[in-house]
Design an enzyme around this catalytic site. Structure first.
Site, PDB file in Angstrom:
ATOM      1  N   CYS A  16      69.490  14.820  11.728  1.00  0.00           N
ATOM      2  CA  CYS A  16      70.407  13.704  11.483  1.00  0.00           C
ATOM      3  C   CYS A  16      69.839  12.427  12.085  1.00  0.00           C
ATOM      4  O   CYS A  16      68.782  12.440  12.734  1.00  0.00           O
ATOM      5  CB  CYS A  16      71.792  14.005  12.074  1.00  0.00           C
ATOM      6  SG  CYS A  16      71.762  14.175  13.866  1.00  0.00           S
ATOM      7  N   ASP A 495      62.539  50.940  19.226  1.00  0.00           N
ATOM      8  CA  ASP A 495      63.914  50.860  18.746  1.00  0.00           C
ATOM      9  C   ASP A 495      64.224  52.221  18.112  1.00  0.00           C
ATOM     10  O   ASP A 495      63.301  52.919  17.670  1.00  0.00           O
ATOM     11  CB  ASP A 495      64.028  49.738  17.716  1.00  0.00           C
ATOM     12  CG  ASP A 495      65.387  49.698  17.062  1.00  0.00           C
ATOM     13  OD1 ASP A 495      66.390  49.661  17.796  1.00  0.00           O
ATOM     14  OD2 ASP A 495      65.445  49.725  15.816  1.00  0.00           O
ATOM     15  N   ASP A 689      62.150  47.278  13.643  1.00  0.00           N
ATOM     16  CA  ASP A 689      62.138  46.993  12.201  1.00  0.00           C
ATOM     17  C   ASP A 689      63.251  46.057  11.752  1.00  0.00           C
ATOM     18  O   ASP A 689      63.267  45.619  10.609  1.00  0.00           O
ATOM     19  CB  ASP A 689      62.249  48.306  11.412  1.00  0.00           C
ATOM     20  CG  ASP A 689      63.646  48.919  11.516  1.00  0.00           C
ATOM     21  OD1 ASP A 689      64.265  48.795  12.593  1.00  0.00           O
ATOM     22  OD2 ASP A 689      64.107  49.505  10.526  1.00  0.00           O
TER      23      ASP A 689
END
Length: 794
Positions: A16, A495, A689
């Site tokens: 902006c 994970d 992933d």
């Protein structure tokens, strides 16, 4: 302002007018700066006084404000480099140019990769700067053009080598006469005949060394050409001086070294020819990847099937692929069904079933059904093109271990010239006073033996072969630095969902009535979580009508909240239920049993009342157990990180052989857990992933993304494992160890060769022609040793 300069800087991240105003205001507070920032064009036009402010100060100030400075990347083929001193010199000069963020010059594949600010410097300026240094550069050619150019270069080298050898062999025979007392024809011993043989070799065949030496010396640097030109010229002109002494004095027996200069040039050319041929083999992986691609595509144009070159396929084209054919580009199945062999891209050996709307990947093989597909990604946007680009970037990058060689190479040639002068002086004044012959021989041998070619090739050739072999195996390293760091790992964090497990869970148990199942499935329909998909599939199979949820809120790490018709539905963990004052103590034993079995259990509450349990199990990948065992054998700490509760997580971890579990971790906490392990002094790899794994992948020392995962995870990672085959992870680490071992071998022999060769030559125990042969052999041996990586079993 007097003596000001103007630059135009591309500024990214402004959203902006407040952003552009802030940048402008801060820049104008700098000494000697007058800046105007345009939000629309995203550019800052800056007038500055170079005596008080530098361009780097300006760009750094913009970046400190939290905005980015526009950077583009240019890649060039660089011609004329002969040794590490050349590539180091070009790199050093380019990195000093205003507007250049980072320049990397690779001697092995003769390329330069430059990140630069297009508002401060243009590609033509970069090429011009390289040319001023005495080299040439052109925009990077495609593989076919470069291969054609390489073949022509090798052909020219063969012709020059052949001519040089034909002229030098008679001179070699005269040298053998000196050593062995052969009886030779008088013509071979004639000084003028030797002069006629040696002169074309010195000034026609060897002109490239004079040209290279002149250009380097003109730019106040020195490379291999300087050493060769000095050494061979000393031998040639001393011999010419001796020939001149025979004029008018037919009884004079000249001391000739024409054979030294001619044979040196021939041997150096021979070494360069072998080196160039061997270097061509280091890029074999790229060629293999490119050969996977289909050459033509059967496209529907004007309701007819026509065969067109793959380059002419555009996004949106309808393509017919018959059984046994390669899928030409990435796309979506619009008609038909089939199974596709994706092993060359993903490593998955079992063909994958493809139905309507299924994604297909270019270069994979259609097995047993005719399909019509819509092209969605073509050219450089395809998966195969992305893989090729990743390999090229990795092969062109530099590993940190190369910095030492680069620093040494930059100073090496001037030091060698000084050593050669000292050698000459010591011999002619102290060792054998007045004996120009011996002094000259020793100093020439020093000049020739000390060429730093082997140093320059030691690292990049190994990186090229290592990353190429990795790509062939389905492992993509993003750069040489990642290939190097991988061998330093102490711990590896996995994970769970989609990494250790297949990521396709199924409902194994449900306690509750049909109404609870309907509300559960209707609520979960709004979620993209794999567990939600399993629940919806289970409800559909049980012929339960699923209705849309009016409201849906995901509560990360805890569950979901939804409104289905007039009912408020809550699905998730014990903690979620407790926070909403729902009593689930009566089913605690049942929950524990599910969790001990490795099942993820979710509690269901409707309108504030407990309504049932749904248990979901995600099966472990077949390769997970063996992958974990191999990683442990490599001495790594293996850890599992998951949002699941501790019992479920430990059950899965126990199944695959992982001892350390960090459970009940919220997505935003994963990166913090990686940091905690790093703070223990360990080098950590993170394997994941999903989108929520991206921060942890980025902060880990090595982020390893599973190729079947999200693009965001792959983008954040340093290494990508295509297809999700976990056994590729220990292979990647093993290959990193093998590559670094190979680089260290190369560097050791390159350093040892020069360290031992220079003093041996200086004390007169090395004939110049033997020094030339040894120098050529050193470069060839380094490249050959690098090529051994292709045969390493991983």
């Amino acid at each position: 302002m007097s003596d000001t300069k103007q630059i135009s800087v591309g500024v990214t991240g402004m959203t902006c007018a407040a952003c552009s105003t802030r940048v402008e205001k801060v820049l104008n507070k700098m000494d000697g700066v007058d800046a105007k920032v345009n939000l629309t064009t995203e550019k800052a036009t800056v007038d500055y006084n170079p005596d008080s402010t530098s361009v780097n100060d300006i760009t750094s100030r913009i970046e400190k404000l939290g905005y980015g400075v526009q950077v583009e990347k240019a890649e060039f083929d660089v011609f004329g480099m002969t040794c590490a001193a050349c590539s180091s010199r070009i790199e050093k000069v380019l990195n000093k140019q205003t507007g250049v963020k980072l320049a990397t010059v690779n001697l092995a594949n003769e390329t330069a990769a430059i990140e630069y600010n297009p508002g401060l410097i243009e590609e033509a300026d970069l090429i011009g700067r390289i040319q001023k240094l005495g080299y040439d550069a052109k925009a990077k050619a495609d593989k076919e053009t470069k291969q054609s150019q390489k073949e022509k270069q090798i052909k020219r080298m063969q012709i020059k080598l052949l001519i040089s050898a034909i002229l030098s062999i008679p001179l070699l025979i005269t040298m053998l006469d000196h050593l062995m007392g052969l009886s030779l024809p008088d013509i071979l011993m004639n000084p003028w005949f030797q002069f006629l043989l040696a002169t074309p070799v010195q000034f026609v065949i060897g002109w490239q060394f004079y040209e290279g030496a002149y250009k380097n010396l003109r730019n106040q640097s020195a490379n291999m050409d300087v050493l060769v030109a000095l050494g061979t010229s000393a031998a040639y002109f001393y011999s010419l001086y001796e020939v001149g002494k025979t004029i008018g004095n037919p009884g004079y027996m000249p001391h000739l070294y024409f054979e030294t200069s001619a044979i040196l040039i021939t041997l150096i050319l021979f070494g360069k020819y072998l080196e160039t041929s061997a270097k061509g083999k280091t890029t074999l992986a790229i060629s293999k990847l490119l050969n996977l691609q289909a050459k033509q595509a059967r496209v529907i144009r004007n309701n007819e099937e026509v065969m067109i070159p793959i380059e002419d396929v555009v996004s949106g084209d309808r393509i017919v692929v018959k059984p046994g054919e390669k899928i030409p580009v990435d796309g979506i199945v619009r008609k038909g069904r089939t199974s596709v062999d994706e092993s060359m891209i993903t490593g998955e050996s079992i063909p994958i079933e493809k139905e309507l709307q299924a994604n297909v990947i270019g270069a994979t093989i259609n097995k047993n059904g005719t399909i019509e597909m819509e092209a969605t990604k073509v050219g450089k946007d395809t998966a195969l093109a992305s893989i090729v680009k990743a390999v090229e970037d990795a092969q062109g990058s530099k590993a940190p271990i190369q910095r030492l060689a680069d620093v040494i190479s930059g100073y090496f040639v001037p030091i060698v010239v000084v050593i050669a002068l000292i050698t000459f002086t010591v011999w002619i004044m102290l060792v054998s006073p007045g004996n120009l012959e011996l002094a000259l021989t020793a100093s020439i041998a020093v000049l020739v033996i000390a060429c730093p070619c082997a140093l320059g090739l030691a690292t990049p050739t190994s990186i090229m072969v290592g990353t190429g072999k990795a790509a062939e195996s389905g492992i993509l390293f993003k750069g040489g630095e990642h290939l190097e760091r991988t061998h330093q790992l102490d711990a590896i964090i996995f994970d769970k969902t989609g990494t250790i497990t297949k990521g396709k869970p199924e409902v194994t148990d449900f306690t509750g009535d049909n109404k609870a199942l309907q509300l559960l499935a209707s609520a979960e329909k709004g979620s993209e979580h794999p567990l939600a998909e399993a629940i919806v599939t289970y409800a559909t199979e049980n012929k339960v009508e699923i209705i849309g949820a009016d409201e849906f809120t995901a509560i990360p790490g805890h569950g979901i909240r939804a409104k289905v018709a007039d009912d408020q539905v809550l699905v998730g963990t014990r903690k979620l239920m407790v926070e909403n004052e729902i009593d689930v103590s009566d089913v605690e034993t049942e929950l524990i049993e599910y969790e001990k079995s490795g099942k993820t259990s979710m509690l269901i509450a409707v309108n504030g009342q407990y309504s049932g349990i749904v248990a979901v199990a995600d099966t472990v990948k077949e390769s997970a157990i063996e992958a974990v065992r191999q990683l442990k054998d490599q001495g790594l700490d293996v850890i599992m990180l998951t949002g699941d509760n501790e019992r479920t997580a430990k059950a899965i971890a126990s199944e695959v052989g992982i001892d350390q579990v960090i459970a009940q971790v919220l997505p935003e906490e994963k990166a913090d857990k990686v940091k905690e392990i790093q703070q223990q002094g360990k080098k950590v790899a993170m394997v994941g992933d999903g989108i929520n794994d991206a921060p942890a992948l980025a902060i880990a020392d090595i982020g390893i993304a599973i190729g079947t995962g999200t693009e965001i995870a792959i983008e954040a990672a340093d290494v990508t494992i295509l297809g999700g085959e976990l056994l590729l992870i220990p292979k990647a680490i093993k290959l990193s160890h093998a590559t670094i071992k190979n680089i260290r071998q190369n560097l050791f022999w390159a350093f040892a060769y020069n360290s031992a060769g220079i003093p041996i030559a200086a004390i007169g125990l090395l004939a110049p022609w033997i020094a030339g042969a040894a120098m050529a052999f050193s470069s060839v041996s380094v490249v050959s040793n690098s090529l051994r990586l292709k045969r390493v079993r991983i």
